[in-house]
Structures are given as C-alpha cells and as structure tokens.
Design a protein around this motif. Structure first.
Motif, PDB file in Angstrom:
ATOM      1  N   HIS A 218       0.943  -1.278  -0.086  1.00  0.00           N
ATOM      2  CA  HIS A 218       0.163  -0.005   0.026  1.00  0.00           C
ATOM      3  C   HIS A 218       1.025   1.183  -0.072  1.00  0.00           C
ATOM      4  O   HIS A 218       0.639   2.286  -0.536  1.00  0.00           O
ATOM      5  CB  HIS A 218      -0.682  -0.007   1.159  1.00  0.00           C
ATOM      6  N   LYS A 219       1.888   1.049   0.705  1.00  0.00           N
ATOM      7  CA  LYS A 219       2.759   2.339   0.491  1.00  0.00           C
ATOM      8  C   LYS A 219       3.474   2.642  -0.753  1.00  0.00           C
ATOM      9  O   LYS A 219       3.748   3.802  -1.299  1.00  0.00           O
ATOM     10  CB  LYS A 219       3.951   2.324   1.890  1.00  0.00           C
TER      11      LYS A 219
ATOM     12  N   GLU B 111       0.766   4.138  -2.635  1.00  0.00           N
ATOM     13  CA  GLU B 111       0.539   5.635  -2.280  1.00  0.00           C
ATOM     14  C   GLU B 111       1.619   6.402  -2.994  1.00  0.00           C
ATOM     15  O   GLU B 111       1.223   7.566  -3.449  1.00  0.00           O
ATOM     16  CB  GLU B 111       0.511   5.796  -0.647  1.00  0.00           C
TER      17      GLU B 111
ATOM     18  N   CYS C 272       0.807   7.176  -6.320  1.00  0.00           N
ATOM     19  CA  CYS C 272      -0.257   7.845  -6.745  1.00  0.00           C
ATOM     20  C   CYS C 272      -0.076   9.362  -6.439  1.00  0.00           C
ATOM     21  O   CYS C 272      -0.429  10.153  -7.204  1.00  0.00           O
ATOM     22  CB  CYS C 272      -1.210   7.485  -5.810  1.00  0.00           C
TER      23      CYS C 272
ATOM     24  N   LEU D  59      -5.420   7.277  -4.658  1.00  0.00           N
ATOM     25  CA  LEU D  59      -4.892   7.682  -3.532  1.00  0.00           C
ATOM     26  C   LEU D  59      -5.794   7.632  -2.135  1.00  0.00           C
ATOM     27  O   LEU D  59      -5.425   6.961  -1.064  1.00  0.00           O
ATOM     28  CB  LEU D  59      -4.214   9.221  -3.467  1.00  0.00           C
TER      29      LEU D  59
ATOM     30  N   SER E 271      -6.172   3.922  -1.399  1.00  0.00           N
ATOM     31  CA  SER E 271      -4.872   3.392  -0.255  1.00  0.00           C
ATOM     32  C   SER E 271      -5.221   3.767   1.043  1.00  0.00           C
ATOM     33  O   SER E 271      -4.649   3.195   1.891  1.00  0.00           O
ATOM     34  CB  SER E 271      -3.771   3.843  -1.153  1.00  0.00           C
ATOM     35  N   TYR E 272      -5.389   5.151   1.369  1.00  0.00           N
ATOM     36  CA  TYR E 272      -5.704   5.652   2.647  1.00  0.00           C
ATOM     37  C   TYR E 272      -6.668   4.788   3.479  1.00  0.00           C
ATOM     38  O   TYR E 272      -6.364   4.292   4.538  1.00  0.00           O
ATOM     39  CB  TYR E 272      -5.923   7.084   2.697  1.00  0.00           C
TER      40      TYR E 272
END
Length: 839
Positions: free
Chosen positions: A725-726, A729, A732, A741, A744-745
């Motif tokens: 996920h990082k 991010e 994005c 984005l 993902s958050y």
C-alpha cells in the motif's frame, strides 16, 4: 570580537554555558537577558546588538523556531552575509526541530547527542572567524596589482573555503564554472581580502596562450631575469622565487594543460580559475564549482546599482529578470548597470530587456559566450548547437547527438569536453540527461542554421516515437521535447506531422503515467486549432478534448472531464464521426460509473457496443465489455461480469493489446477475490504487475499493488500488505491520482485499525474523506464512513460510530450496492445487540 547569541529564553542555561566558554577565549557574547536593562526598548537594543556584533550564533530548538524574535535575528544575519560578502551566521542545533530551507547549509555544530562537543565546535568556529578577520584587517606592505573588485556581493561560503584551503595551510584549489560565473572576480576579491596573510600575492592571467608567454609575463611580475634562458628555465626560476616564501599565486583563466612547471610547492599556495573542471595537478576534492548567484545575492547587486526604494517597489520584476539570465553573475551585473540608465517604467524595462543586448562598457555577455563557443572543436560546437534546440528544462543526450549527426563515440567525447569546459550541466548522469545555461542556449539559437537543426530535431523525434511500442523508455526521456517540435512544425505548415507527433507523444505520456506532460502536449495541439471552424480543426479538437478528459478523470476532476467529453460528443455528432463518438460514449460512461450513476453508465456502454459492432472496431469493443463488466460486478452479477471480462480478454489476446489485457487481468482478479479464490486472483495480479512493468504503466501498476495488498490482508500478512500500500501511495502521489490515493488511505487505515493504532488510522480516514468529498466519490465515501464507524466504536464513541455507519448505509442503499449495504446493516445490528446487553 563580539558574538550575538540568538536563542529562546527556554534555553537560557545552555546559552549561558556557551557564553562562559566564549569569554574564556576573549570573545564577548551578547545575550539579551544580560545586556538589556529593565525599561530598554527591546527592538532597538536587539538591532543595536546585531549591528555591534561581528558574528551571530543561532541556538536552534523547537522553542527558538516558534519565536518571532529569533527569526528576525537570523534573517538580519543572513542579509549581512550577502551584503558584506563574509560569514556572519552559524547554527548550533540543540534539539531536534526542522530548519527553514535557507538555513540548511548553515549547521556548524550539533549539540543534540553530545552537548559538550557542540559547544567546543562553535567556540572553535568563532576563533577561526576572528583569526580570518585579523588577517584581513592587518597592515601589510604587500601591494597587489590591479584594483579591488567594486560592488562585490555575497560568496561568503566560497571565501571561507578559500581561507581554509589556502590561508590556514599551504595548498592548491581550483575554482571552475561556466563563462560569466564570477570565478576571476571571486579570486581577485580573495587575494585582496586576505593579502596580509601572505608575503607576496601575484595574479597571473593565462587565457588561450602558450605556456612560454605566460611564464615570461609572470617572470616580469616577480622581477625574475629570464633573458636568454630557455622557457623551462624561466618557469623553474619563477617557481623557485615563489617557493621561497609564504606566497599566493593566482593563475586566472587557465586553458593550457602544460602549466604544471609553473606551480610552486609549499609554503606557497596556488589558486586556479578555469572553465575546465579537471586538471591533472588538482585532485577532485580540491576543485570547487562557482555557481550562479542566489536570489539574495542577485537582489544585492540590484541594490548596488539602483535606489533601495526602487528595488523594493520593483523587486518581483528584477528577480524575474535575474531568473531569465539564470542569475549568471556577469549577466546580473550587466542588467543592473543597464537598468541604472533607464528613465522609463523600471518593471517594464526589466521584463522587456533583450538578453542579446546585455552589453555595457565593462561587460559584454553575448561576446563572452560567443567567444566560449568559438573556442570549441567542431564536433563540440555541433553538439552544443543541437543541445540548444532541445528542451530547455533538460534533454536526453542520444537525441542531441542524433540531431548533431555525431557517432556515439564522437558524441560522448564531445559531451565530456563540454562538461569539463562548464558549457553543459549534468542533471542525471545515469539517464544521460543534461542542460545548457539559459543564456548560452539563447546565444546558440541565434545561429543561421537554427531552422535546419529544428527540422532534424523534429525528424529524430518522429523516428523515435514511431517505434514507441519497443522504445517507450527512450520516448519517455524525450516527452518534454514534443511541444517545441510541435511549435516548429506548426509554424512550417506541417499540420499532418503535428497531429501525428502529438498523438504519439500523448500515448507514451499516458501509458507511462506522465500525465502532466500529456496534458501540456494536448493543450499545445488545442491552441493550434482553437477558433478555426473547418472540419479538420474540429476533428483535431474533439480528439484533444477526449484525451484531456481522460487525464482529468484520472486526477479525479470528474466535472471538468465530463464537460470536455460533452464538447467532444457535440463535435462528433456534428461531424458524423461515429468511431470517435463511440469512444466518447465509453469515456462518459466511465465518469457516470464513478459517480455511482450505474444505469446511465450501462446505457452508454450499450450504445458504444452497438457502434463498435457496426464499425467492426474490436479494440473499443473490448473496452466496452470491460466497462459493462465493472458495472455488473457492482450490481453483484458476478457470473455475467466474469463472462464479459473473458470476452474482453480474448479480444485483447487477438489484437495483441497488452495494456487492455493487464486491465482485464486486474478486474477478473477482483471478482475472484469476491468468490474467495485468492490464489487465482493473486496469480492474475502478478501477471498484471509484469505487464505494467513491461509497458511502463505506473497507474495500473499502483492498482495491482493495492489489490495484491488486499489479498495479503485477507491472508493476515499485514506487514507485507502495508508495504505494498505504501508503494501504491507513492505512485499515486507521483501521478497526482487522487482517486486511487484515497482508496490507499482507506485500506491502510483498515490495517492500522486491526493493529489498534487508532490515531494513525483516524488521520488516514480523514484524508480519505477529504479526497472523496473533493472528487465526488460516493461509493468510496461509503467505505470510508463504514471504517470510520468501526473505528469510533473501538474508541468508545458509540454515538459517532452509529452516525458514520448510518451514513455509509445511506450511500450504499442509494447506489444499489446490496452486499455492502448488508455488511453495514450487520455492523449496526451487532452494535445494537451489544448496547442491549450492556443495559
């Protein structure tokens, strides 16, 4: 010597200890707590203290950062550094706290982990500065030929380095830089400022002369009788004369590599200036590049030639002019001198000043640059001229070499010579990206062969982008070249070539995620056709509108994207262009689906499908199948959705369309995830990832990372999931993709929620909510509120938890998303049961 100690009163104990150490070295500290009596005017006294002190030490801590007084104090110290061309300010880092950008180069001591060492370092620094000032001010019988530079500003960091390398101990140092960067002026200022540290100071100009002529002239300065001696003996006699004393030899403007016989050893020091950055007698560690002025230094030059109130009034226009000339010192000085003779509106004169007119009685900027170019070998000049028609922000060297008509070996040899001569700059060595100084580029573009070079530049780009499927990585390096080539081709009346190159450039930029460049290319093409009413103009505009809308949609700017798609649709209907019309229907459907208007979206996809079947357009047909499948998935009709994705996949394989194939793999994986067939889903996502890496498709790559992470979350491998996920991010943020984005958050927040890192999870959900509201993403806002409700429940806020879950339920109900609605209803019932038991 007096030292002003700028600090927060919260750090008083530490600063008083520093003050005591300074007093022990006969350096007088100035502290406002000690030096101000009750009733004194604080601003006036601090201003007086700053003026009376030779040095300022800023003791940095969170409390100092929050103090407006410390900011005033260090700002004043920086201004003095520029105006007095000497070091004034040092920073002593006491506790962790971010420094303002302008202070980052000023850390001289660090007391965070070892306070005693920090104190010792700052005291030693103050002692060195005192010694330097003593040498500069001492009486001396040495008389330096020539005049001390007038109006010299800034450059304090260079003078400090020269003092350390040449005064504190015998040594050699090379100042190198582009023509006009101020190397000679800096060397002469150093020689004048620290002349008393030497028994003799000699400045010898070299230039493009033989070593015999240089040695003969130096012998005259040193009063060495070289009559009848061979040149080698003359050089040896000069060297012996200098080696016998603590002397400074400045060899200015070195071009000749045979000067080694003139260089004296210790205890003499030698300062070289040259455009060349490498000479065999100087180690790289003892070569220092002289770069352009800082904005503050450029402003100080203007203040030296113009009235202070004039500079204050027109500061923006003056700094803009300095930026146009790359803040090259000789150009800034020439511009300031010319403006001093202007009696009309100054801001207008500054903005309209022509760069090829930067000539005064003292400084001839175009002449200097022309001389530098003329001194190069033919292959080097060819490469320079080719560089000048490439993108000013930076160019890919192989493209410039092709424009110049050089072989790879010739190109690389010319490149090295130009870099060593400070005529070209390295931006990224590994990617072969370089840049010319703005003034040098402007000088070269006045060549009679400019149009021929621009044609070769455009043709080289066309050849490269024609093979974009295979050479997309090289094309990506040249994306910024497209717009200059388009402008040239349009001015030449080559409209067909404009349309073709614009399309190729956009397609590469879109695929590789360089959406900002892609939009600039489309806007450039739009500007050519705007306002024209002929069929060709309207065809080009509808295509441009459609592609611009795709970029805006990717950025989450759906209203703007919809407006452009509607303009495209109107033009297509007017022109009867059914193929473009079906593409527009598909893109409009994508926006409606993002807004949750799924029935309308499906109707448009059906229109697109019918037109594609009528036209036999298999490529757009597979896109329509994919879009319809996504809606069927949202409606929970997964069997029908997977069947359409399989038809989409078959068409992609038939057409060899890898980009659409990776999307199909990703969407099929989502359905397999829903069915719990996670191993199959992960296999498809890995296929998608491989295709994205092959194609350079960053946007689809981040989606693959995000969906792989969701599977890892299901498997309980949360550390791996968060790592992906990082990566998602980061991509994005690079692409400006706010839609992905926010997702993902939300997914990262779910992991943090599972780990009970509730504050971090809440911060991410707030970011997700903000983006969803900005973009109008109702579905994802529903997911956000669902997670928020669960988080609030864990934090013990039952009221907020229920509010958020009910908000999520309302969204999923309105959007016709039964599975998600049922999950939220279950969470609400669970909450109600828990409440009953507690009662």
């Amino acid at each position: 010597m007096r030292v002003f100690l700028s600090h927060s009163t919260k750090d008083k104990a530490f600063v008083e200890k520093l003050a005591g150490l300074l007093r022990a070295e006969e350096i007088e500290p100035w502290l406002c707590e000690v030096d101000l009596d009750i009733g004194h005017d604080l601003p006036v006294e601090i201003s007086k203290g700053l003026k009376e002190c030779e040095l300022v030490v800023l003791v940095w801590s969170p409390e100092a950062a929050a103090s407006p007084w410390t900011e005033i104090e260090w700002s004043a110290a920086l201004h003095r550094e520029v105006s007095e061309s000497r070091t004034v300010l040092a920073v002593l880092m006491l506790r962790d706290c971010a420094l303002p950008e302008i202070l980052r180069s000023k850390i001289f001591a660090d007391a965070r982990t070892d306070p005693e060492k920090g104190l010792r370092d700052i005291v030693e620094w103050a002692k060195r500065q005192r010694a330097m000032r003593g040498q500069a001010a001492a009486e001396t019988t040495v008389r330096l030929r020539g005049r001390e530079p007038e109006g010299f500003v800034g450059r304090a960091q260079y003078l400090d380095r020269l003092h350390a390398e040449l005064v504190e101990r015998p040594g050699m140092l090379l100042l190198y830089g582009s023509p006009g960067s101020g190397k000679s002026t800096l060397a002469l200022q150093f020689a004048w400022q620290f002349r008393s540290a030497f028994e003799a100071v000699v400045v010898q100009t070299c230039g493009q002369r033989g070593v015999d002529a240089i040695a003969a002239e130096l012998a005259g300065q040193l009063q060495v009788d070289g009559r009848g001696l061979a040149p080698e003996r003359v050089m040896a006699a000069c060297r012996d004369r200098l080696e016998g004393s603590r002397s400074l030899l400045v060899l200015d403007d070195v071009w000749n590599g045979d000067l080694e016989g003139l260089i004296p050893g210790a205890p003499a020091s030698v300062l070289f200036t040259s455009r060349q950055r490498r000479w065999r007698w100087i180690q790289p560690a003892h070569a220092l590049e002289v770069v352009s002025f800082s904005p503050e230094e450029a402003e100080s030059v203007f203040r030296g030639y113009l009235q202070a109130e004039t500079v204050d009034q027109h500061r923006e226009a003056l700094l803009e002019l300095a930026g146009r000339v790359g803040r090259l010192p000789i150009a800034v000085v020439a511009a300031a001198d010319l403006l001093g003779g202007q009696f009309g509106p100054l801001d207008q004169a500054a903005r309209e000043m022509e760069l090829d007119k930067l000539r005064t009685e003292v400084h001839d900027v175009p002449g200097l640059l022309g001389e530098a170019v003329g001194a190069q070998r033919e292959p080097d000049r060819k490469l320079l001229e080719a560089m000048a028609v490439c993108a000013p922000e930076g160019f890919w060297l192989p493209l410039a070499g092709e424009v110049a008509g050089l072989s790879e070996a010739e190109r690389d040899q010319a490149r090295d010579r130009l870099i060593n001569a400070s005529l070209a700059r390295v931006i990224d060595q590994d990617r072969q990206r370089f840049q010319l100084h703005a003034l040098l580029r402007d000088q070269l573009r006045r060549s009679a062969s400019l149009a021929e070079l621009q044609e070769r530049h455009a043709a080289a780009l066309e050849g490269l982008f024609r093979d974009r499927e295979r050479r997309w990585r090289e094309c990506r390096e040249c994306l910024e070249e497209v717009n200059p080539a388009l402008r040239f081709l349009w001015e030449r009346g080559a409209a067909d070539r404009v349309g073709q190159l614009s399309h190729w450039g956009f397609s590469v930029a879109w695929r590789t995620g360089e959406l900002g460049v892609a939009l600039r290319i489309l806007k450039q093409e739009e500007s050519f056709w705007a306002g024209r009413e002929d069929r060709r103009a309207k065809h080009s505009l509808q295509r441009s509108f459609g592609n611009q809308a795709l970029i805006l949609k990717a950025w989450g700017r759906l209203d703007e994207a919809m407006t452009l798609h509607k303009k495209q649709e109107a033009l297509c209907l007017e022109l009867g262009e059914q193929d473009s019309l079906q593409i527009g229907y598909g893109n409009l459907a994508g926006i409606l689906a993002a807004w949750g208007r799924l029935d309308e979206a499906m109707a448009l996809y059906k229109k697109q499908e019918a037109l594609c079947l009528e036209l036999g357009n298999k490529d757009s047909l597979q896109l329509s199948y994919g879009g319809q499948a996504l809606i069927l998935k949202d409606w929970g009709r997964l069997d029908e959705a997977i069947a359409l994705h399989k038809r989409e996949e078959a068409l992609c394989l038939e057409l060899g369309n890898k980009d659409s194939l990776q999307r199909s793999h990703g969407n099929q994986a989502l359905i397999l995830q829903t069915w719990g067939r996670l191993d199959e889903a992960m296999a498809l996502l890995k296929k998608k990832e491989a295709l994205c890496l092959e194609l350079g498709n960053k946007d689809s790559l981040q989606r693959s990372y995000g969906n792989q992470a969701l599977i890892l979350q299901t498997w309980g491998r949360l550390d791996e999931a968060l790592a992906l996920h990082k990566k998602e991010e980061a991509l994005c943020l690079e692409l400006g993709n706010k839609d992905s984005l926010q997702g993902s958050y939300g997914n990262q927040a779910a992991i943090l929620l599972a780990w009970r890192r509730l504050d971090e999870a809440m911060a991410l959900l707030q970011k997700q909510e903000e983006l969803c509201l900005e973009l109008g993403l109702k579905r994802d806002l529903g997911y956000c509120y669902g997670n928020w409700g669960l988080l609030a429940r864990q934090q013990g806020d039952g009221k907020l938890g229920r509010e958020k879950l009910e908000a999520a339920l309302a969204i999923f109900t309105a959007l016709g998303m039964p599975r998600q609605r049922e999950e939220v209803e279950a969470a609400l019932r669970k909450r109600a049961r828990k409440g009953t038991r507690r009662e």
